[in-house]
Design an enzyme around this catalytic site. Structure first.
Site, mmCIF file in Angstrom:
data_model
loop_
_atom_site.group_PDB
_atom_site.id
_atom_site.type_symbol
_atom_site.label_atom_id
_atom_site.label_comp_id
_atom_site.label_asym_id
_atom_site.label_seq_id
_atom_site.Cartn_x
_atom_site.Cartn_y
_atom_site.Cartn_z
ATOM 1 C CE1 TYR A 8 -4.033 1.861 0.113
ATOM 2 C CE2 TYR A 8 -3.262 2.849 2.168
ATOM 3 C CZ TYR A 8 -4.169 2.802 1.121
ATOM 4 O OH TYR A 8 -5.213 3.699 1.083
ATOM 5 N NE ARG A 14 -10.916 2.272 0.058
ATOM 6 C CZ ARG A 14 -12.017 1.717 0.544
ATOM 7 N NH1 ARG A 14 -11.989 0.506 1.041
ATOM 8 N NH2 ARG A 14 -13.159 2.361 0.524
ATOM 9 C CD1 TRP A 104 -11.768 8.523 -0.114
ATOM 10 C CD2 TRP A 104 -10.674 9.714 1.445
ATOM 11 N NE1 TRP A 104 -12.388 8.305 1.105
ATOM 12 C CE2 TRP A 104 -11.733 9.018 2.067
ATOM 13 C CE3 TRP A 104 -9.852 10.518 2.224
ATOM 14 C CZ2 TRP A 104 -11.993 9.119 3.434
ATOM 15 C CZ3 TRP A 104 -10.106 10.610 3.577
ATOM 16 C CH2 TRP A 104 -11.164 9.920 4.171
HETATM 17 N N1 GSH Z 1 -12.341 -0.801 -3.318
HETATM 18 C C1 GSH Z 1 -10.906 -0.833 -3.393
HETATM 19 C C2 GSH Z 1 -10.339 -1.354 -2.068
HETATM 20 O O1 GSH Z 1 -11.030 -1.237 -1.046
HETATM 21 O O2 GSH Z 1 -9.249 -1.919 -2.084
HETATM 22 C C3 GSH Z 1 -10.408 0.558 -3.696
HETATM 23 C C4 GSH Z 1 -8.927 0.544 -3.996
HETATM 24 C C5 GSH Z 1 -8.422 1.936 -4.313
HETATM 25 O O3 GSH Z 1 -9.133 2.784 -4.898
HETATM 26 N N2 GSH Z 1 -7.173 2.174 -3.952
HETATM 27 C C6 GSH Z 1 -6.569 3.461 -4.189
HETATM 28 C C7 GSH Z 1 -5.605 3.361 -5.350
HETATM 29 O O4 GSH Z 1 -5.097 2.305 -5.666
HETATM 30 C C8 GSH Z 1 -5.794 3.891 -2.952
HETATM 31 S S1 GSH Z 1 -6.843 4.041 -1.545
HETATM 32 N N3 GSH Z 1 -5.350 4.523 -5.986
HETATM 33 C C9 GSH Z 1 -4.395 4.626 -7.048
HETATM 34 C C10 GSH Z 1 -4.993 4.443 -8.410
HETATM 35 O O5 GSH Z 1 -6.230 4.247 -8.536
HETATM 36 O O6 GSH Z 1 -4.240 4.526 -9.365
#
Ligand code: GSH
Length: 199
Positions: A8, A14, A104
């Site tokens: 992460y 998360r 976010w």
């Molecule tokens: N529903 C997914 C979970 O709960 O794992 C959401 C995952 C998600 O949106 N992660 C974000 C991410 O990877 C970070 S909180 N962001 C970078 C991107 O989308 O490129």
């Protein structure tokens, strides 16, 4: 014992629910935190392109709540009966529905701040009222012992309270639940030693 690697950003976000579950069960894992600057080159290498992911002996699990539910089952924190498990899932999903209302990733800070204020002022009271009613005078949200639903409340409310410190002042029972979770020795130790991050 499988080899666990949790990937992460260097945030609670998360991944923190899974870090709580690892801490509580005393399971060793790699807490792999990537730099935001490295993300564009890592993203295409990850199935579904989002984090967190958990590697279990090289098998990649995505979706934070699927990861956490798996860890909760492994550590006996998913609920003691099938009905308790469904209730714990329902509480986690209810809190998560609320958390996903927030923009976010919004880049415009003014727009982001306005949306956060609106959600915290106008939408949070309903969730808090319902959660408080569900908890009632019980010690834990579901059943007679702590579950991952209690952990999720603590993790998410920590972030919410950092945005609005008086958010839950009208709900001392929900605040006391946070205190109970944070007083669990393994959780207290993790909170003490985890990297200090804003979210
Ligand atoms: N529903 C997914 C979970 O709960 O794992 C959401 C995952 C998600 O949106 N992660 C974000 C991410 O990877 C970070 S909180 N962001 C970078 C991107 O989308 O490129």
């Amino acid at each position: 014992m499988p080899h666990y690697k949790l990937t992460y950003f260097n945030l609670r976000g998360r991944a923190e629910i899974s870090r709580y579950l690892f801490a509580y069960s005393g399971t060793k894992y790699e807490d792999h935190r990537i730099e935001a600057a490295d993300w564009p080159k890592i993203k295409p290498t990850i199935p579904f392109g989002k984090i967190p992911i958990l590697e279990v002996d090289g098998v990649i699990i995505h979706q934070s709540l699927a990861i956490a539910r798996y860890l909760a089952r492994e550590s006996g924190l998913a609920g003691q009966t099938p009905v308790e498990q469904a209730l714990a899932d329902a509480i986690v999903d209810t809190i998560d529905d609320f958390m996903t209302l927030f923009p976010w990733a919004e880049k415009n800070q003014e727009v982001k701040q306005q949306a956060f204020n609106d959600i915290l002022t106008n939408k949070a009271p309903e969730l808090l009222k319902d959660l408080d009613a569900f908890l009632g005078d019980n010690k834990w949200l579901v059943g007679k012992s702590v579950t991952w639903a209690d952990f999720y409340w603590d993790v998410c409310s920590t972030t919410l309270l950092s945005c609005k410190p008086d958010l839950a002042d009208k709900y001392p029972r929900l605040l006391a639940l946070r205190d109970r979770v944070q007083a669990l020795p393994a959780i207290a130790a993790w909170i003490q030693k985890r990297p200090k991050t804003i979210m």
